[in-house]
Design a protein around this motif. Sequence first.
Motif, mmCIF file in Angstrom:
data_model
loop_
_atom_site.group_PDB
_atom_site.id
_atom_site.type_symbol
_atom_site.label_atom_id
_atom_site.label_comp_id
_atom_site.label_asym_id
_atom_site.label_seq_id
_atom_site.Cartn_x
_atom_site.Cartn_y
_atom_site.Cartn_z
ATOM 1 N N ILE A 100 43.521 60.267 43.296
ATOM 2 C CA ILE A 100 44.812 59.558 43.198
ATOM 3 C C ILE A 100 44.752 58.450 42.151
ATOM 4 C CG2 ILE A 100 45.598 60.101 45.540
ATOM 5 C CD1 ILE A 100 44.903 57.199 46.313
ATOM 6 N N TYR A 101 43.564 57.925 41.916
ATOM 7 C CA TYR A 101 43.430 56.889 40.888
ATOM 8 C C TYR A 101 43.256 57.519 39.504
ATOM 9 C CZ TYR A 101 42.668 54.000 45.022
ATOM 10 O OH TYR A 101 42.811 53.386 46.221
ATOM 11 N N ARG A 102 42.503 58.613 39.476
ATOM 12 C CA ARG A 102 42.235 59.293 38.210
ATOM 13 C C ARG A 102 43.529 59.765 37.544
ATOM 14 N NH1 ARG A 102 38.826 62.924 40.291
ATOM 15 N NH2 ARG A 102 40.358 64.583 40.309
ATOM 16 N N ASN A 103 44.410 60.368 38.363
ATOM 17 C CA ASN A 103 45.695 60.846 37.825
ATOM 18 C C ASN A 103 46.470 59.744 37.135
ATOM 19 O OD1 ASN A 103 45.325 63.313 38.951
ATOM 20 N ND2 ASN A 103 46.577 62.920 40.769
ATOM 21 N N VAL A 104 46.519 58.609 37.822
ATOM 22 C CA VAL A 104 47.323 57.506 37.314
ATOM 23 C C VAL A 104 46.716 56.922 36.037
ATOM 24 C CG1 VAL A 104 48.163 55.181 37.840
ATOM 25 C CG2 VAL A 104 48.322 56.958 39.568
ATOM 26 N N VAL A 105 45.387 56.787 36.009
ATOM 27 C CA VAL A 105 44.738 56.271 34.796
ATOM 28 C C VAL A 105 44.966 57.217 33.619
ATOM 29 C CG1 VAL A 105 42.492 55.910 33.693
ATOM 30 C CG2 VAL A 105 42.969 54.871 35.892
ATOM 31 N N LEU A 106 44.861 58.521 33.884
ATOM 32 C CA LEU A 106 45.027 59.472 32.794
ATOM 33 C C LEU A 106 46.435 59.409 32.209
ATOM 34 C CD1 LEU A 106 42.869 62.445 34.011
ATOM 35 C CD2 LEU A 106 42.672 61.299 31.816
ATOM 36 N N LEU A 107 47.420 59.276 33.072
ATOM 37 C CA LEU A 107 48.784 59.245 32.546
ATOM 38 C C LEU A 107 49.150 57.877 31.975
ATOM 39 C CD1 LEU A 107 50.798 61.470 35.041
ATOM 40 C CD2 LEU A 107 49.563 62.104 32.985
ATOM 41 N N ARG A 108 48.771 56.808 32.661
ATOM 42 C CA ARG A 108 49.169 55.472 32.205
ATOM 43 C C ARG A 108 48.286 54.970 31.060
ATOM 44 N NH1 ARG A 108 51.992 52.201 31.572
ATOM 45 N NH2 ARG A 108 51.538 50.355 32.791
ATOM 46 N N ASP A 109 46.975 54.992 31.243
ATOM 47 C CA ASP A 109 46.106 54.366 30.249
ATOM 48 C C ASP A 109 45.617 55.317 29.167
ATOM 49 O OD1 ASP A 109 46.410 51.887 31.320
ATOM 50 O OD2 ASP A 109 44.541 51.878 32.455
ATOM 51 N N VAL A 110 45.446 56.582 29.481
ATOM 52 C CA VAL A 110 44.989 57.518 28.450
ATOM 53 C C VAL A 110 46.196 58.054 27.676
ATOM 54 C CG1 VAL A 110 43.761 59.674 27.969
ATOM 55 C CG2 VAL A 110 42.897 58.115 29.732
ATOM 56 N N GLU A 111 47.196 58.535 28.392
ATOM 57 C CA GLU A 111 48.379 59.093 27.725
ATOM 58 C C GLU A 111 49.446 58.037 27.429
ATOM 59 O OE1 GLU A 111 48.779 62.486 26.546
ATOM 60 O OE2 GLU A 111 46.686 61.908 26.695
#
Lengths: 210, 82
Positions: free
Chosen positions: A147-158
């Motif tokens: 649940i944290y990984r998804n959010v980091v990938l979309l917010r901070d990576v993408e």
Amino acid sequence: MATGTNPEFEKECIGRILAGEKHLFHTLIRPCERSIYFLLLSLLRNEAEAEDAAQETAIKVFRNLHLYRGEAQFRTWVLSIARNEGLGRLRRAERRREESLDAITDTDSGDFTPTLLTSWREIPHETLERREVSELLRQAVEGLPEIYRNVVLLRDVEEMDVRETAAALGITEGAVKVRLHRARALLQRELAPKLKGFAPKRARFFGWGA
Amino acid sequence: MRIDCKHVWEHISAYIDGEVDAALRADIDRHLETCEICSAVLDSTRNVVVLVADGRVFELPVGFSDRLHARLDRELELTKPT
């Protein structure tokens, strides 16, 4: 990496594709490719499967293009299709482990206190030329609960905004913010001590890094 | 208002994203002026956020785009014009 999209262009493009200019679909989907792949990678945790699922997603987007009504941003709509594709695969493979979307809730359990340092020197982007630094960052993100990984990938990576991230993941904007905060805290704990070694040393007076 | 370190950590992510209100931002800034630990926590967190966003960290697999568009081409050929 920002992958901004242009609603006017998308609208025109979709109209033309539906009118028969199918080849324009390549142009339409291109700005969404990265986000589709990394969302799926975060769900499926397997590069080959994420790639296959990304291709399936693109095909589904093409086949269902006539259903897009323009209420959401095009990329958000595309990502919700990607997410369904990913979740469907997880269900079919019965691979949803305890740490999956349903099992982990936003409780306060877990230690989100930061690693305490007394000084911190900035790690310059050039250090990313060293593969080990990129690898450290990647492993830390991949090691986060889903649940944290998804959010980091979309917010901070993408670099998607809170609203679009919430829509793509089917969660509230509040949940995006809480999860992002915790994810960053976990990353700081994990990475700060390791990255510290890559901070530039004070320039040596005698030069040549003796 | 004087705030403690724990209070600062709770808002660090929002602070980085510029999502704290002006009053809280001022409190945090005042705290940071004198707290070496929180300054280092903020800087290291911000640094992690900036580095993770670098396109070289998360790269698409080599040839990803070519394979995707090749598969799309096959699909586009199959589908009759609408």
